[in-house]
Design a protein around this motif. Structure first.
Motif, PDB file in Angstrom:
ATOM      1  N   LEU A   1       0.833  -1.207   0.000  1.00 38.47           N
ATOM      2  CA  LEU A   1       0.000   0.000   0.000  1.00 38.47           C
ATOM      3  C   LEU A   1       0.863   1.250   0.000  1.00 38.47           C
ATOM      4  CD1 LEU A   1      -3.022  -0.550   2.414  1.00 38.47           C
ATOM      5  CD2 LEU A   1      -3.030  -0.230  -0.050  1.00 38.47           C
TER       6      LEU A   1
ATOM      7  N   ASN B   1       0.600   4.113  -2.617  1.00 39.79           N
ATOM      8  CA  ASN B   1       0.265   5.471  -2.199  1.00 39.79           C
ATOM      9  C   ASN B   1       1.320   6.470  -2.649  1.00 39.79           C
ATOM     10  OD1 ASN B   1      -2.234   5.155  -1.071  1.00 39.79           O
ATOM     11  ND2 ASN B   1      -1.434   4.542   0.917  1.00 39.79           N
TER      12      ASN B   1
ATOM     13  N   LEU C   1       0.672   7.100  -6.251  1.00 39.11           N
ATOM     14  CA  LEU C   1      -0.512   7.957  -6.419  1.00 39.11           C
ATOM     15  C   LEU C   1      -0.192   9.390  -6.019  1.00 39.11           C
ATOM     16  CD1 LEU C   1      -3.385   5.693  -5.048  1.00 39.11           C
ATOM     17  CD2 LEU C   1      -3.017   6.431  -7.396  1.00 39.11           C
ATOM     18  N   THR C   2       0.577   9.517  -4.937  1.00 41.59           N
ATOM     19  CA  THR C   2       0.929  10.858  -4.476  1.00 41.59           C
ATOM     20  C   THR C   2       1.734  11.584  -5.552  1.00 41.59           C
ATOM     21  OG1 THR C   2       1.043   9.960  -2.260  1.00 41.59           O
ATOM     22  CG2 THR C   2       1.960  12.154  -2.577  1.00 41.59           C
TER      23      THR C   2
ATOM     24  N   SER D   1      -0.524  12.550  -8.359  1.00 39.63           N
ATOM     25  CA  SER D   1      -1.448  13.652  -8.090  1.00 39.63           C
ATOM     26  C   SER D   1      -0.697  14.969  -7.926  1.00 39.63           C
ATOM     27  CB  SER D   1      -2.312  13.353  -6.870  1.00 39.63           C
ATOM     28  OG  SER D   1      -1.557  13.458  -5.703  1.00 39.63           O
TER      29      SER D   1
ATOM     30  N   ALA E   1      -2.288  18.959  -8.228  1.00 43.33           N
ATOM     31  CA  ALA E   1      -3.350  19.003  -7.225  1.00 43.33           C
ATOM     32  C   ALA E   1      -2.934  19.798  -5.983  1.00 43.33           C
ATOM     33  CB  ALA E   1      -3.728  17.585  -6.822  1.00 43.33           C
ATOM     34  N   GLY E   2      -1.655  19.642  -5.577  1.00 48.97           N
ATOM     35  CA  GLY E   2      -1.225  20.279  -4.334  1.00 48.97           C
ATOM     36  C   GLY E   2      -1.225  21.787  -4.394  1.00 48.97           C
TER      37      GLY E   2
ATOM     38  N   ASP F   1      -3.567  23.780  -5.003  1.00 50.94           N
ATOM     39  CA  ASP F   1      -4.737  24.399  -4.381  1.00 50.94           C
ATOM     40  C   ASP F   1      -4.490  24.732  -2.916  1.00 50.94           C
ATOM     41  OD1 ASP F   1      -5.782  23.889  -6.781  1.00 50.94           O
ATOM     42  OD2 ASP F   1      -7.149  22.293  -6.146  1.00 50.94           O
TER      43      ASP F   1
ATOM     44  N   ASN G   1       2.781  20.504   3.467  1.00 51.64           N
ATOM     45  CA  ASN G   1       2.837  19.043   3.538  1.00 51.64           C
ATOM     46  C   ASN G   1       3.755  18.462   2.471  1.00 51.64           C
ATOM     47  OD1 ASN G   1       1.136  18.707   5.758  1.00 51.64           O
ATOM     48  ND2 ASN G   1      -0.673  18.983   4.454  1.00 51.64           N
ATOM     49  N   LEU G   2       3.702  19.058   1.288  1.00 51.09           N
ATOM     50  CA  LEU G   2       4.564  18.567   0.210  1.00 51.09           C
ATOM     51  C   LEU G   2       6.019  18.900   0.503  1.00 51.09           C
ATOM     52  CD1 LEU G   2       2.504  19.388  -3.018  1.00 51.09           C
ATOM     53  CD2 LEU G   2       2.609  17.279  -1.688  1.00 51.09           C
TER      54      LEU G   2
ATOM     55  N   GLN H   1       7.407  16.761   3.117  1.00 49.63           N
ATOM     56  CA  GLN H   1       7.615  15.430   2.528  1.00 49.63           C
ATOM     57  C   GLN H   1       8.964  15.391   1.812  1.00 49.63           C
ATOM     58  OE1 GLN H   1       4.959  12.547   1.867  1.00 49.63           O
ATOM     59  NE2 GLN H   1       7.037  11.743   1.914  1.00 49.63           N
TER      60      GLN H   1
ATOM     61  N   ASN I   1      12.190  13.232   2.898  1.00 50.64           N
ATOM     62  CA  ASN I   1      12.792  12.261   1.982  1.00 50.64           C
ATOM     63  C   ASN I   1      14.290  12.489   1.830  1.00 50.64           C
ATOM     64  OD1 ASN I   1      10.230  11.375   1.632  1.00 50.64           O
ATOM     65  ND2 ASN I   1      10.211  11.514  -0.594  1.00 50.64           N
TER      66      ASN I   1
ATOM     67  N   GLN J   1      11.356   2.323  -1.941  1.00 54.82           N
ATOM     68  CA  GLN J   1      10.691   2.030  -3.211  1.00 54.82           C
ATOM     69  C   GLN J   1      11.372   2.715  -4.378  1.00 54.82           C
ATOM     70  OE1 GLN J   1       8.258   3.976  -1.006  1.00 54.82           O
ATOM     71  NE2 GLN J   1       8.228   2.175   0.292  1.00 54.82           N
TER      72      GLN J   1
ATOM     73  N   LEU K   1      11.369   5.782  -4.782  1.00 58.43           N
ATOM     74  CA  LEU K   1      10.488   6.882  -5.178  1.00 58.43           C
ATOM     75  C   LEU K   1      10.865   8.187  -4.485  1.00 58.43           C
ATOM     76  CD1 LEU K   1       7.066   5.031  -5.089  1.00 58.43           C
ATOM     77  CD2 LEU K   1       8.303   5.797  -7.092  1.00 58.43           C
ATOM     78  N   GLY K   2      11.772   8.081  -3.504  1.00 57.24           N
ATOM     79  CA  GLY K   2      12.094   9.233  -2.668  1.00 57.24           C
ATOM     80  C   GLY K   2      12.481  10.467  -3.445  1.00 57.24           C
TER      81      GLY K   2
ATOM     82  N   SER L   1      -6.367  10.735  -4.420  1.00 57.78           N
ATOM     83  CA  SER L   1      -5.479  11.051  -3.311  1.00 57.78           C
ATOM     84  C   SER L   1      -5.075  12.516  -3.341  1.00 57.78           C
ATOM     85  CB  SER L   1      -4.243  10.168  -3.372  1.00 57.78           C
ATOM     86  OG  SER L   1      -3.565  10.412  -4.565  1.00 57.78           O
ATOM     87  N   GLU L   2      -5.720  13.268  -4.219  1.00 57.64           N
ATOM     88  CA  GLU L   2      -5.335  14.674  -4.310  1.00 57.64           C
ATOM     89  C   GLU L   2      -5.620  15.403  -2.997  1.00 57.64           C
ATOM     90  OE1 GLU L   2      -6.530  14.127  -8.682  1.00 57.64           O
ATOM     91  OE2 GLU L   2      -6.804  13.087  -6.786  1.00 57.64           O
ATOM     92  N   VAL L   3      -4.603  16.155  -2.603  1.00 64.14           N
ATOM     93  CA  VAL L   3      -4.724  16.876  -1.343  1.00 64.14           C
ATOM     94  C   VAL L   3      -5.891  17.850  -1.392  1.00 64.14           C
ATOM     95  CG1 VAL L   3      -3.480  18.315   0.292  1.00 64.14           C
ATOM     96  CG2 VAL L   3      -2.241  16.678  -1.120  1.00 64.14           C
ATOM     97  N   SER L   4      -6.080  18.469  -2.561  1.00 59.10           N
ATOM     98  CA  SER L   4      -7.144  19.470  -2.657  1.00 59.10           C
ATOM     99  C   SER L   4      -8.506  18.824  -2.426  1.00 59.10           C
ATOM    100  CB  SER L   4      -7.113  20.152  -4.009  1.00 59.10           C
ATOM    101  OG  SER L   4      -7.183  19.195  -5.024  1.00 59.10           O
TER     102      SER L   4
ATOM    103  N   PRO M   1      -6.279   3.286  -1.698  1.00 54.93           N
ATOM    104  CA  PRO M   1      -6.554   2.152  -0.821  1.00 54.93           C
ATOM    105  C   PRO M   1      -6.158   2.464   0.627  1.00 54.93           C
ATOM    106  CG  PRO M   1      -4.524   1.798  -2.033  1.00 54.93           C
ATOM    107  CD  PRO M   1      -5.058   3.107  -2.479  1.00 54.93           C
TER     108      PRO M   1
ATOM    109  N   TYR N   1       1.377  17.636  10.333  1.00 57.35           N
ATOM    110  CA  TYR N   1       1.736  17.523   8.923  1.00 57.35           C
ATOM    111  C   TYR N   1       1.062  16.292   8.374  1.00 57.35           C
ATOM    112  CZ  TYR N   1       5.331  21.052   9.477  1.00 57.35           C
ATOM    113  OH  TYR N   1       5.991  22.221   9.695  1.00 57.35           O
ATOM    114  N   ASN N   2       0.833  16.336   7.073  1.00 56.92           N
ATOM    115  CA  ASN N   2       0.192  15.210   6.423  1.00 56.92           C
ATOM    116  C   ASN N   2       1.111  14.696   5.331  1.00 56.92           C
ATOM    117  OD1 ASN N   2      -1.457  13.513   4.959  1.00 56.92           O
ATOM    118  ND2 ASN N   2      -3.279  14.730   5.395  1.00 56.92           N
ATOM    119  N   PHE N   3       1.938  13.731   5.675  1.00 58.22           N
ATOM    120  CA  PHE N   3       2.820  13.157   4.652  1.00 58.22           C
ATOM    121  C   PHE N   3       3.234  11.752   5.075  1.00 58.22           C
ATOM    122  CE2 PHE N   3       7.237  13.344   6.332  1.00 58.22           C
ATOM    123  CZ  PHE N   3       6.983  13.951   7.546  1.00 58.22           C
TER     124      PHE N   3
ATOM    125  N   GLN O   1       9.384   8.059   4.878  1.00 62.46           N
ATOM    126  CA  GLN O   1       9.840   6.750   4.406  1.00 62.46           C
ATOM    127  C   GLN O   1      10.290   5.877   5.581  1.00 62.46           C
ATOM    128  OE1 GLN O   1      12.766   8.033   1.476  1.00 62.46           O
ATOM    129  NE2 GLN O   1      11.327   7.436  -0.096  1.00 62.46           N
TER     130      GLN O   1
END
Lengths: 466, 224
Positions: free
Chosen positions: A295, A299, A302-303, A306, A311-312, A314, A358-359, A362, A366, A427, A429-430, B82-85, B102, B182-184, B187
């Protein structure tokens, strides 16, 4: 030929030629008529002048001398023949070089044009053969004493003749320009179509699977070369992306297969014999942990997707990178203590910007994570955040093995792990995530040599001055 | 707790329903927006689980409608995006929490329990007590069995959150969101390391551990 008519360039060429032809007709026509208008006005002036002169000359003497003078005048002007007819009050001929009295009535000072059907030998002698018959006259009248009248006329056969000669030439010139225009249109269409055809054929080649095909350049640097070069660049980019997607797919398959096959064999083994409830619970709990790592991978993907779709954006808000940096450092403090690394932070200047906290955290996390994960022996990690002109620069430097220059670009690609065995956790992906976070903020990521170790430079532009 | 699941994916709704039932909760399921809205209006539910994308309506519209009608049952929005917006949109529409698909069932359960607890606040809490562990929110003092424990500010907040949700599973994501705000997805599990340090301070020197790890889910602070 059908292709030629369908050609846009040919159609433009034909339309242009047509327009050019019409405007030529207009210009030539206007010129033609203006020219002859002015010529005949000149002739009329000359006729009136001559009539005035004759009136003066003939009125000065009496009638017997008039006839004599007129005959003398006519004889003197054979080189430039005019028509002269002296009539008495009854309208009968007294003297002159034509016999037939015109049926047209003309007043003094007036000019009339008419066709004069006079076939007398005298007239035939005076006028050149080609101008005769009939005479095309432009005539006026001079009133003399005792009702005598003198008709003075000029043959405007000359003008007609010039007209007759010039007109076909004009038509020929016009037709020639029309043909030339069409020829140029065909030539241009053919030539440009040939250039386009090269591009078309190359595109078809690519469609048919010859992916290495590229547009040929003529080296002239014209707009077709320009177009071809851009198309080639676009194709290069597409194939580069296709290649990296293939690499990503391979890597995903590898990364997902491992936990899946681990789960499968664990469960298969569990089914072989009866086990205690506690054993089953353990097996299930392990399985749950494997799925949560799956998962996590999904995720993360997907992150990235997105964030890439913007998307971020906004959630952009004013933020202070110094606070985010300090929070990250605080968050990782116990992790660093465990691994034996030590973190030095250096935040200087006004570090306010607009972004998605948040981004950004992140990305910072990472980077610290990588610095810890990819340095085998504990070392110093330096997190610097500073302002450089209108940009904010985040630097994370470690003193580990670093990444050879040749692999740095690859390291930013999704699912890339530089250890081919893919045995280290993670992964791959970092850094890709860091890169999309930078991109969504309009920034960039660069990997450089920290001498020793890896230096990651994350640059955020602050366009709004913050 | 009494849960209403509004979800058109019958299989997904079935699993979630089964999981909740087996965790001792009462579950009702609606497979479309209209049924869901009608059932939710009855107001007998403690919490709603609403799928964002329903065949006949948008999950957020249902929550908006309920809020306008004065039904304040807390809701958790499930979103495939999963878009934050979209997350933010889910919250401002009156939904109280969100979870992207998921998701892990334990995460859902933990969030539902937290939602229900938040919707029924205890009168102005000044201190928490779990077993012999005591935390005072005003003086920011922590002691266990009479011994003062010295905590860093972040550790204090972490413990306070765990004590507020004593007896409930708290996931790592919930801790990141509520303690660090924070929302992240880190790793390395940063949260685990913080928990283990906290554990070293509150549990290590004592016979019974209060802070337990729930495998595959998160943590739970509980009376022994």
């Amino acid at each position: 030929m059908r292709n030629l008519f369908r050609s846009r360039i040919f159609r433009y060429g034909v339309a242009y030629t047509g327009l050019f032809f019409l405007s030529s007709i207009l210009v030539v026509g206007v010129f033609y008529f203006a020219l002859f208008q002015s010529v005949s006005e000149k002739l009329e002036d000359r006729l009136l002048e001559e009539a005035a002169w004759l009136k003066e000359a003939l009125s000065a003497v009496d009638l017997s001398q008039t006839v004599e003078r007129l005959n003398f005048y006519i004889a003197d002007h054979t080189g430039n023949p005019g028509v002269y007819l002296l009539l008495n009050a009854q309208g009968g001929k007294v003297a002159g070089n034509i016999d037939l009295v015109p049926e047209v009535t003309i007043e003094q000072g007036q000019i009339k044009r008419f066709i004069h059907q006079d076939q007398s030998t005298e007239v035939m002698e005076v006028f050149p053969e080609e101008a005769y018959p009939p005479l095309r006259l432009m005539a006026t009248v001079v009133d003399l004493d005792q009702g005598y009248r003198l008709i003075v006329g000029h043959n405007f056969h000359d003008i007609d003749q010039i007209k007759a000669e010039v007109f076909p030439v004009v038509i020929k010139v016009l037709l020639f320009s029309l043909l030339m225009g069409l020829a140029v249109a065909v030539f241009l269409a053919r030539r440009l179509n040939r250039r386009l055809e090269i591009i078309n054929r190359s595109s078809l080649g690519i469609l048919e699977g010859r992916l290495e095909t590229r547009m040929k350049l003529t080296g002239s640097g014209d707009e077709f070369d320009h177009l071809s070069r851009n198309l080639n660049r676009m194709l290069d980019r597409i194939f580069y992306l296709m290649g990296s997607i293939k690499g990503v797919t391979d890597n995903i398959a590898h990364d997902l297969r491992s936990p899946l096959s681990r789960m499968r064999s664990r469960m298969e083994v569990a089914l072989i014999a009866d086990r205690s409830v506690d054993e089953y619970k353990d097996i299930l709990a392990d399985t749950v942990e494997d799925t949560s790592s799956l998962l996590t991978t999904f995720n993360a993907l997907l992150t990235i997707a997105s964030i890439e779709s913007g998307a971020g954006r906004d959630d952009f808000q004013p933020l202070d990178l110094a606070k985010l940096g300090a929070d990250t450092a605080e968050m990782y403090h116990p992790v660093l203590e465990e691994t034996g690394h030590w973190l030095k932070t250096d935040f200087s200047g006004d570090l306010k910007m607009t972004g998605n906290p948040n981004l950004i955290i992140q990305a910072l996390s990472n980077l610290l994570d990588n610095a810890i994960k990819y340095t085998d022996t504990p070392c110093e990690i330096v997190l610097t955040i500073r302002r450089h002109g209108t940009s904010l620069i985040v630097e994370v430097a470690d003193a580990g093995p670093g990444i050879p220059a040749a692999f740095r670009e690859k390291a930013l690609q999704r699912f890339t792990r530089l250890d081919e065995s893919r045995t280290r956790p993670g992964q791959g992906l970092g850094l890709s995530l860091v890169q999309v976070v930078a991109e969504v903020h309009g920034g960039t990521v660069r990997l450089e040599d920290a001498q020793p170790g890896l230096l990651v430079l994350l640059e955020f532009p602050c366009l709004d001055g913050h | 707790m009494n849960v209403l699941i509004i979800e058109d994916d019958k299989q997904a709704a079935g699993y979630v329903g089964k999981g909740l039932t087996e965790s001792g909760h009462t579950v009702s399921v609606a497979h479309n927006g209209d049924d869901g809205l009608m059932m939710a209006r009855s107001g007998n539910f403690d919490v709603l689980v609403v799928d964002r994308m329903l065949p006949d309506s948008d999950g957020l519209t249902i929550i908006k409608t309920l809020r306008q009608e004065g039904t304040n049952t807390p809701a958790l929005v499930l979103s495939a995006l999963s878009e934050v917006s979209h997350r933010v949109e889910g919250l401002t529409a009156g939904g109280d929490d969100y979870l992207t698909k998921p998701f892990a069932f334990t995460e859902l359960l933990a969030r539902l329990e937290a939602l229900v607890r938040r919707a029924n606040p205890e009168a102005a809490v000044k201190e928490y007590q779990v077993g012999d562990l005591h935390l005072d929110l005003l003086t920011r003092q922590v002691n266990r069995a009479g011994n003062d424990i010295d905590l860093q500010p972040r550790e204090f907040n972490l413990l306070a959150y765990l004590m507020q949700h004593a007896g409930q599973v708290v996931t790592r994501t919930m801790l990141l969101e509520n303690v660090w705000e924070y929302n992240f997805d880190p790793q390395t599990n940063v949260v685990d390391v913080h928990i283990s340090r906290l554990r070293g301070k509150i549990d290590k020197d004592y016979d019974t551990s209060l802070l337990k790890t729930v495998r595959g889910a998160g943590y739970m602070l509980e009376k022994p």
